[in-house]
Every structure is written in C-alpha cells, then in structure tokens.
Design a protein around this motif. Structure first.
Motif, PDB file in Angstrom:
ATOM      1  N   GLY A  39      -6.387  64.300  -4.522  1.00 21.06           N
ATOM      2  CA  GLY A  39      -5.445  63.567  -3.701  1.00 21.06           C
ATOM      3  C   GLY A  39      -5.903  62.153  -3.374  1.00 21.06           C
ATOM      4  O   GLY A  39      -5.181  61.397  -2.727  1.00 21.06           O
ATOM      5  N   THR A  43      -5.651  59.916 -10.361  1.00 23.63           N
ATOM      6  CA  THR A  43      -4.673  60.056 -11.444  1.00 23.63           C
ATOM      7  C   THR A  43      -3.617  58.959 -11.366  1.00 23.63           C
ATOM      8  O   THR A  43      -3.192  58.410 -12.392  1.00 23.63           O
ATOM      9  N   GLN A  83      -4.884  64.567 -17.937  1.00 26.08           N
ATOM     10  CA  GLN A  83      -5.277  65.899 -17.479  1.00 26.08           C
ATOM     11  C   GLN A  83      -4.407  66.990 -18.064  1.00 26.08           C
ATOM     12  O   GLN A  83      -4.869  68.063 -18.401  1.00 26.08           O
TER      13      GLN A  83
HETATM   14  P1  ADP Z   1      -4.258  66.043  -9.533  1.00 23.47           P
HETATM   15  O1  ADP Z   1      -4.911  67.267 -10.106  1.00 23.47           O
HETATM   16  O2  ADP Z   1      -4.738  64.783 -10.123  1.00 23.47           O
HETATM   17  O3  ADP Z   1      -4.239  66.007  -8.040  1.00 23.47           O
HETATM   18  P2  ADP Z   1      -1.682  67.152  -9.453  1.00 23.47           P
HETATM   19  O4  ADP Z   1      -1.891  68.486 -10.085  1.00 23.47           O
HETATM   20  O5  ADP Z   1      -1.638  67.012  -7.966  1.00 23.47           O
HETATM   21  O6  ADP Z   1      -2.770  66.130 -10.021  1.00 23.47           O
HETATM   22  O7  ADP Z   1      -0.382  66.490 -10.019  1.00 23.47           O
HETATM   23  C1  ADP Z   1       0.109  66.784 -11.337  1.00 23.47           C
HETATM   24  C2  ADP Z   1       1.292  65.874 -11.600  1.00 23.47           C
HETATM   25  O8  ADP Z   1       2.259  65.978 -10.552  1.00 23.47           O
HETATM   26  C3  ADP Z   1       0.895  64.397 -11.652  1.00 23.47           C
HETATM   27  O9  ADP Z   1       1.584  63.790 -12.706  1.00 23.47           O
HETATM   28  C4  ADP Z   1       1.335  63.822 -10.324  1.00 23.47           C
HETATM   29  O10 ADP Z   1       1.780  62.485 -10.481  1.00 23.47           O
HETATM   30  C5  ADP Z   1       2.468  64.719  -9.926  1.00 23.47           C
HETATM   31  N1  ADP Z   1       2.453  64.936  -8.479  1.00 23.47           N
HETATM   32  C6  ADP Z   1       1.387  65.209  -7.712  1.00 23.47           C
HETATM   33  N2  ADP Z   1       1.715  65.323  -6.430  1.00 23.47           N
HETATM   34  C7  ADP Z   1       3.045  65.139  -6.382  1.00 23.47           C
HETATM   35  C8  ADP Z   1       4.003  65.136  -5.332  1.00 23.47           C
HETATM   36  N3  ADP Z   1       3.653  65.324  -4.058  1.00 23.47           N
HETATM   37  N4  ADP Z   1       5.292  64.920  -5.652  1.00 23.47           N
HETATM   38  C9  ADP Z   1       5.648  64.702  -6.931  1.00 23.47           C
HETATM   39  N5  ADP Z   1       4.800  64.690  -7.949  1.00 23.47           N
HETATM   40  C10 ADP Z   1       3.517  64.905  -7.689  1.00 23.47           C
END
Ligand code: ADP
Ligand code: ADP
Length: 223
Positions: A39, A43, A83
C-alpha cells in the motif's frame, strides 16, 4: 543523464493520496531498491514509470525521454516485469516472446529468444502453451518478456513475491548478472532482506512519500 528521473510525482485515487511528491534520480548502472510496506505506492509509481498510469503532476523520464510526451522512445529503453501474470493462454512460450518483439517493431530473432529462454531455464517449455505452465514458470516468462528488446533499464515489481526458493535463487542470480553486464535495475520489494542482499541503494516509500534514501550500507547502520 539519469537512467530514471522522477520529479515531484503526485497521484491521487478517489479516496487516497497514493503518491505525495516523489522525487528520485536513479543513475545508470545502479541496482536500486524501492522498499515499502503493502500500500506504500510502489506499484503505482512503477505503472507511472512504465507510462501505463498518469500522474496528476510531476514528470518521469527514462534515459532522457519523457514517459508521457516521448512514450515510444522511453518505452524502448525500459523493460518492466509486472506483478500480475497476464498472458494469452493459447500462445506458447516462444510465440509469446516473438509477439513481444513484434510489439516493439523488432524483427524476429530466434537466436536471442533461445538465449533468454536458456538463461531462465525455460528451454524445455518453449513449445508449451502458457495456460499449461505453473505460476513459477509463468513468472520466468514475464521476466523474459521484459527483456526481449534488450532494454538498458529494467524494473521489476516484487519479482520474488510468492515464488519458491529455487526460482528466487535463479531470479536473483540472473538479475545480478544483468546488472554486472551494465543494465540499470530497479526492484520493488517489501522484504528488507531482499533489498539488502541485492541493492546498492534503497529508497524507502511509506504512504506515498520517500521517507529514506541512502546506500544500503548507510541505511542499515541507521536501523
Ligand atoms: P499490490 O500487491 O501492489 O498492493 P494490489 O494487489 O493491491 O497490488 O493491486 C492489484 C491491482 O489492483 C493493481 O493494478 C492496483 O492498481 C489495483 N488496485 C489496488 N487497490 C485498488 C483499489 N483500492 N481500487 C481499485 N484498484 C486497486
Ligand atoms: P504497493 O505496490 O506499495 O503495495 P500500490 O501502489 O499498489 O502500493 O497502492 C498504493 C495505494 O493505492 C493502496 O492503498 C492501494 O489500495 C491504492 N490503489 C492502488 N491502485 C488503485 C486504484 N486503481 N484505485 C484506487 N486505489 C488504488
């Protein structure tokens, strides 16, 4: 000229300031770690560097090319290992890599594709469909895909998250070799040990801000 120049990047999602004025200058030949908890905005920053996401303000350039106004040139200088494992399931490994070369407008170069597959222990999967590969094998293809156009700058988003010990070792060795051969490497991770083992300089990102930036050695003396 910096490999990646990031100047005062801000990015807000509806309810959240994901990046809050990030500036970093990553030099050519560096092995740079972007460390931070889930968070933190890692990314999001990578997607902006890759030109896949727009910042609200600020600038990023790769090898002197602005990623927004000079996207194609910037993209040619950059290999990104994302990722998520997203592929066309019905293409073989070799076809996937050939297609990626085509995407950059480059000629088919089977000798080079063979060499990359060899380095990532993918040779015996060359003619296997993507859908039949394990997660670890898919991750190797992601890395291969990022390298087909021989970019000088390589960015990897948590490349070892959820992979087994053997693949982690293969990836570390391979990425290390690329760096010694002169490639600039930027790696995101939430493992301090990983950044410590691999990177010569580390930026620590927290809630969208760079809270520490130093050589790995100096940073470790602070904690
Ligand atoms: P990370 O493992 O880097 O935290 P996430 O698994 O949280 O990534 O996010 C995976 C995908 O979903 C990414 O492309 C991110 O941009 C998107 N994403 C993450 N959080 C949100 C959110 N709150 N609302 C919409 N899309 C999200
Ligand atoms: P990290 O890679 O460091 O885990 P991310 O860049 O994935 O961080 O996410 C930073 C913050 O932004 C997280 O709180 C995440 O939920 C949120 N976020 C990421 N992508 C989106 C999105 N597309 N929409 C809304 N929120 C998002």
């Amino acid at each position: 000229m910096a490999a990646i120049q990031i100047t005062d990047i801000k990015k807000k999602y509806p309810n959240l300031q994901a990046l809050d004025g990030v500036s970093l200058s990553i030099e050519q030949g560096e092995f740079f770690g972007l460390l931070g908890p889930n968070g933190a905005g890692k990314t999001t920053l990578i997607s902006i560097i890759a030109g896949l996401n727009r910042a609200d303000s600020g600038h990023v350039s790769v090898m002197g090319h602005d990623v927004v106004t000079d996207y194609r040139a910037a993209r040619r200088q950059l290999g990104v290992v994302p990722q998520e494992l997203v592929f066309d399931p019905f293409f073989t490994v070799r076809e996937t890599l050939r297609m990626q070369l085509g995407y950059y407008g480059l000629k088919k170069n089977d000798a080079w594709i063979d060499e990359i597959m060899e380095n990532l222990d993918l040779t015996n999967k060359a003619d296997t469909n993507m859908r039949a590969l394990s997660g670890g094998m898919k991750r190797r293809v992601l890395v291969a895909q990022a390298l087909v156009h021989k970019p000088p700058v390589i960015v990897l988003d948590e490349p070892t998250a959820g992979v087994d010990v053997e693949l982690r070792q293969t990836l570390w060795k391979f990425i290390g070799r690329l760096n010694r051969e002169g490639h600039t490497i930027v790696l995101t991770t939430h493992y301090l040990e990983e950044a410590q083992a691999l990177c010569s300089r580390i930026a620590m990102l927290k809630a969208g801000k760079v809270v520490a930036l130093d050589t790995t050695k100096a940073l470790l003396e602070q904690v």
